[in-house]
Motif scaffolding. Sequence first.
Motif, PDB file in Angstrom:
ATOM      1  N   HIS A  34     -15.352   7.255  40.728  1.00  0.00           N
ATOM      2  CA  HIS A  34     -15.854   7.960  41.944  1.00  0.00           C
ATOM      3  C   HIS A  34     -15.067   7.527  43.003  1.00  0.00           C
ATOM      4  CE1 HIS A  34     -19.107   9.839  39.799  1.00  0.00           C
ATOM      5  NE2 HIS A  34     -18.896   8.918  39.085  1.00  0.00           N
ATOM      6  N   TYR A  35     -14.710   6.068  43.389  1.00  0.00           N
ATOM      7  CA  TYR A  35     -14.346   5.596  44.662  1.00  0.00           C
ATOM      8  C   TYR A  35     -12.906   4.806  44.425  1.00  0.00           C
ATOM      9  CZ  TYR A  35     -19.043   7.241  46.073  1.00  0.00           C
ATOM     10  OH  TYR A  35     -19.825   7.826  46.346  1.00  0.00           O
ATOM     11  N   ALA A  36     -12.370   5.097  43.274  1.00  0.00           N
ATOM     12  CA  ALA A  36     -11.043   4.160  43.133  1.00  0.00           C
ATOM     13  C   ALA A  36     -11.167   2.816  43.393  1.00  0.00           C
ATOM     14  CB  ALA A  36     -10.036   5.018  44.012  1.00  0.00           C
ATOM     15  N   SER A  37     -11.995   2.169  43.256  1.00  0.00           N
ATOM     16  CA  SER A  37     -12.220   0.651  43.209  1.00  0.00           C
ATOM     17  C   SER A  37     -11.646  -0.108  42.000  1.00  0.00           C
ATOM     18  CB  SER A  37     -13.832   0.407  43.482  1.00  0.00           C
ATOM     19  OG  SER A  37     -14.475   0.775  42.443  1.00  0.00           O
ATOM     20  N   SER A  38     -10.549   0.023  42.093  1.00  0.00           N
ATOM     21  CA  SER A  38      -9.554  -0.418  40.833  1.00  0.00           C
ATOM     22  C   SER A  38      -8.300  -0.824  40.916  1.00  0.00           C
ATOM     23  CB  SER A  38      -9.682   0.718  39.764  1.00  0.00           C
ATOM     24  OG  SER A  38      -8.645   0.216  38.658  1.00  0.00           O
ATOM     25  N   PRO A 148       2.061   5.748  53.189  1.00  0.00           N
ATOM     26  CA  PRO A 148       1.124   5.615  54.208  1.00  0.00           C
ATOM     27  C   PRO A 148       1.130   4.371  54.965  1.00  0.00           C
ATOM     28  CG  PRO A 148      -0.119   4.958  52.296  1.00  0.00           C
ATOM     29  CD  PRO A 148       1.108   5.707  51.802  1.00  0.00           C
ATOM     30  N   SER A 149       0.942   4.315  56.133  1.00  0.00           N
ATOM     31  CA  SER A 149       0.875   3.326  56.938  1.00  0.00           C
ATOM     32  C   SER A 149      -0.064   2.094  56.647  1.00  0.00           C
ATOM     33  CB  SER A 149       0.512   3.529  58.411  1.00  0.00           C
ATOM     34  OG  SER A 149       0.348   2.410  59.347  1.00  0.00           O
ATOM     35  N   PRO A 150       0.486   0.754  56.902  1.00  0.00           N
ATOM     36  CA  PRO A 150      -0.413  -0.260  56.365  1.00  0.00           C
ATOM     37  C   PRO A 150      -1.647  -0.270  57.257  1.00  0.00           C
ATOM     38  CG  PRO A 150       2.013  -1.140  56.874  1.00  0.00           C
ATOM     39  CD  PRO A 150       1.803   0.506  57.282  1.00  0.00           C
ATOM     40  N   GLU A 151      -1.777   0.304  58.379  1.00  0.00           N
ATOM     41  CA  GLU A 151      -3.014   0.545  59.196  1.00  0.00           C
ATOM     42  C   GLU A 151      -4.022   1.259  58.319  1.00  0.00           C
ATOM     43  OE1 GLU A 151      -1.261  -0.434  63.612  1.00  0.00           O
ATOM     44  OE2 GLU A 151      -1.277   1.724  62.822  1.00  0.00           O
ATOM     45  N   THR A 152      -3.737   2.184  57.372  1.00  0.00           N
ATOM     46  CA  THR A 152      -4.527   3.005  56.758  1.00  0.00           C
ATOM     47  C   THR A 152      -5.081   2.612  55.496  1.00  0.00           C
ATOM     48  OG1 THR A 152      -2.580   4.576  55.518  1.00  0.00           O
ATOM     49  CG2 THR A 152      -3.279   5.033  58.037  1.00  0.00           C
ATOM     50  N   ILE A 153      -4.346   1.924  54.701  1.00  0.00           N
ATOM     51  CA  ILE A 153      -4.789   1.403  53.548  1.00  0.00           C
ATOM     52  C   ILE A 153      -4.067   0.216  52.837  1.00  0.00           C
ATOM     53  CG2 ILE A 153      -2.898   2.710  52.284  1.00  0.00           C
ATOM     54  CD1 ILE A 153      -5.248   4.069  50.342  1.00  0.00           C
ATOM     55  N   PRO A 154      -4.457  -0.558  52.209  1.00  0.00           N
ATOM     56  CA  PRO A 154      -3.849  -1.952  51.704  1.00  0.00           C
ATOM     57  C   PRO A 154      -2.719  -1.515  50.670  1.00  0.00           C
ATOM     58  CG  PRO A 154      -5.966  -1.587  50.375  1.00  0.00           C
ATOM     59  CD  PRO A 154      -5.917  -0.310  51.409  1.00  0.00           C
ATOM     60  N   VAL A 155      -1.541  -1.362  51.492  1.00  0.00           N
ATOM     61  CA  VAL A 155      -0.488  -0.681  50.916  1.00  0.00           C
ATOM     62  C   VAL A 155       0.246  -1.787  49.890  1.00  0.00           C
ATOM     63  CG1 VAL A 155       0.034   0.761  52.784  1.00  0.00           C
ATOM     64  CG2 VAL A 155       1.043  -1.488  52.812  1.00  0.00           C
ATOM     65  N   HIS A 156      -0.073  -3.003  50.048  1.00  0.00           N
ATOM     66  CA  HIS A 156       0.457  -4.124  49.046  1.00  0.00           C
ATOM     67  C   HIS A 156      -0.394  -4.636  47.991  1.00  0.00           C
ATOM     68  CE1 HIS A 156       3.784  -4.629  51.961  1.00  0.00           C
ATOM     69  NE2 HIS A 156       2.976  -4.794  52.964  1.00  0.00           N
ATOM     70  N   LYS A 158      -1.845  -3.505  44.354  1.00  0.00           N
ATOM     71  CA  LYS A 158      -1.461  -2.518  43.185  1.00  0.00           C
ATOM     72  C   LYS A 158      -2.725  -1.752  42.924  1.00  0.00           C
ATOM     73  CE  LYS A 158       1.359  -1.792  39.120  1.00  0.00           C
ATOM     74  NZ  LYS A 158       2.374  -1.039  39.737  1.00  0.00           N
ATOM     75  N   ALA A 159      -3.124  -0.862  43.461  1.00  0.00           N
ATOM     76  CA  ALA A 159      -4.433  -0.344  43.549  1.00  0.00           C
ATOM     77  C   ALA A 159      -4.528   1.185  43.019  1.00  0.00           C
ATOM     78  CB  ALA A 159      -5.080  -0.360  44.927  1.00  0.00           C
ATOM     79  N   ALA A 160      -5.430   1.627  42.350  1.00  0.00           N
ATOM     80  CA  ALA A 160      -5.512   2.829  41.664  1.00  0.00           C
ATOM     81  C   ALA A 160      -5.345   4.215  42.484  1.00  0.00           C
ATOM     82  CB  ALA A 160      -6.827   3.199  41.007  1.00  0.00           C
ATOM     83  N   GLY A 161      -5.975   4.107  43.768  1.00  0.00           N
ATOM     84  CA  GLY A 161      -6.046   5.127  44.910  1.00  0.00           C
ATOM     85  C   GLY A 161      -4.722   5.238  45.429  1.00  0.00           C
ATOM     86  N   LEU A 162      -3.748   4.218  45.255  1.00  0.00           N
ATOM     87  CA  LEU A 162      -2.389   4.559  46.127  1.00  0.00           C
ATOM     88  C   LEU A 162      -1.601   5.398  45.085  1.00  0.00           C
ATOM     89  CD1 LEU A 162      -1.878   0.866  47.419  1.00  0.00           C
ATOM     90  CD2 LEU A 162      -1.603   2.893  48.768  1.00  0.00           C
ATOM     91  N   TYR A 163      -1.904   5.572  43.886  1.00  0.00           N
ATOM     92  CA  TYR A 163      -1.145   6.374  42.890  1.00  0.00           C
ATOM     93  C   TYR A 163      -1.549   7.856  42.851  1.00  0.00           C
ATOM     94  CZ  TYR A 163       1.154   1.985  41.494  1.00  0.00           C
ATOM     95  OH  TYR A 163       1.842   1.177  41.356  1.00  0.00           O
ATOM     96  N   MET A 164      -2.511   8.461  43.592  1.00  0.00           N
ATOM     97  CA  MET A 164      -3.208   9.661  43.655  1.00  0.00           C
ATOM     98  C   MET A 164      -1.598  10.677  44.029  1.00  0.00           C
ATOM     99  SD  MET A 164      -5.996  11.598  45.879  1.00  0.00           S
ATOM    100  CE  MET A 164      -5.443  10.973  47.580  1.00  0.00           C
TER     101      MET A 164
END
Length: 289
Positions: A34-38, A148-156, A158-164
């Motif tokens: 539900h929340y991409a905590s992966s 996205p900007s590093p200020e918006t999400i933990p871009v470094h 390897k998180a599931a949500g970044l692959y949407m």
Amino acid sequence: MAGAYDDRDGVIWMDGEFVDWREAKVHVLTHALHYASSVFEGERAYNGKIFKSVEHNERLFKSAEALDMPMPITLEELEAAKQETLKRSGLKDAYVRVVVWRGSGDDMGVASAANPVRVAIAVWPWGAYYGDAKMQGAKLDIAEWKRPSPETIPVHAKAAGLYMICTISKHKAEAKGCSDALFMDYRGYVAEATGANIFFVKDGEVHTPTPDCFLNGITRQTVIGMLKEKGITVIERHIMPEELADFEQCWLTGTAAEVTPVGQIGDYTFEVGDITRDIAQSYEALVRA
């Protein structure tokens, strides 16, 4: 092994024990669903040895920390579990997927501190990620979305949500007959493909985007080191999209992609030249050494 990924023979390591492949399941109210905590790692084994295994473990732990997920096992325990899973698979050349996620528990809102952090490891055979493009040169679309900007999400991480946006962009690319899509970043600079870093060649020198808002891939780092050992100048910098017209060669790097030549990005074309072929062959020799 063939067929749908939920209907195969074998075992998957889950939370400290091996379970039948078809029984490796989670509940529909798993927090990660539900929340991409992966977070996850994709790795390849060659001749029975997982390439850069320790580096992948360390990155996984950093990704979990970035998402505030305390790892329920140690680095050493993870390494042992990966090796045993590979052994039980009976495969020598294989893809290794480690995934860490917030499971179902007392929380079902955005917060999930009360929910257990779970870990699973699966191993399967996987050939060339881009199929025939591995030899002929991949064709890339240019994505509508931006990294996205590093200020918006933990871009470094390897998180599931970044692959949407990667899934969306790759679907559109494939519908156009392309193998993948190239992202620009939030500033308009060239960034990466949906699951691979990118390199360019101009006048015998290699140029690659600075990874300040996307993953500094383990394969990327390996290839940069190999190029420098060969005496080839590697320039990490911000690259504007209009510069694509000036580059002669191009390739992608990633655990799944390995080293894959690129023949076209949008309207820009590239040759599969000597540097591209040499680094691809050298990488193949390295991982199988």
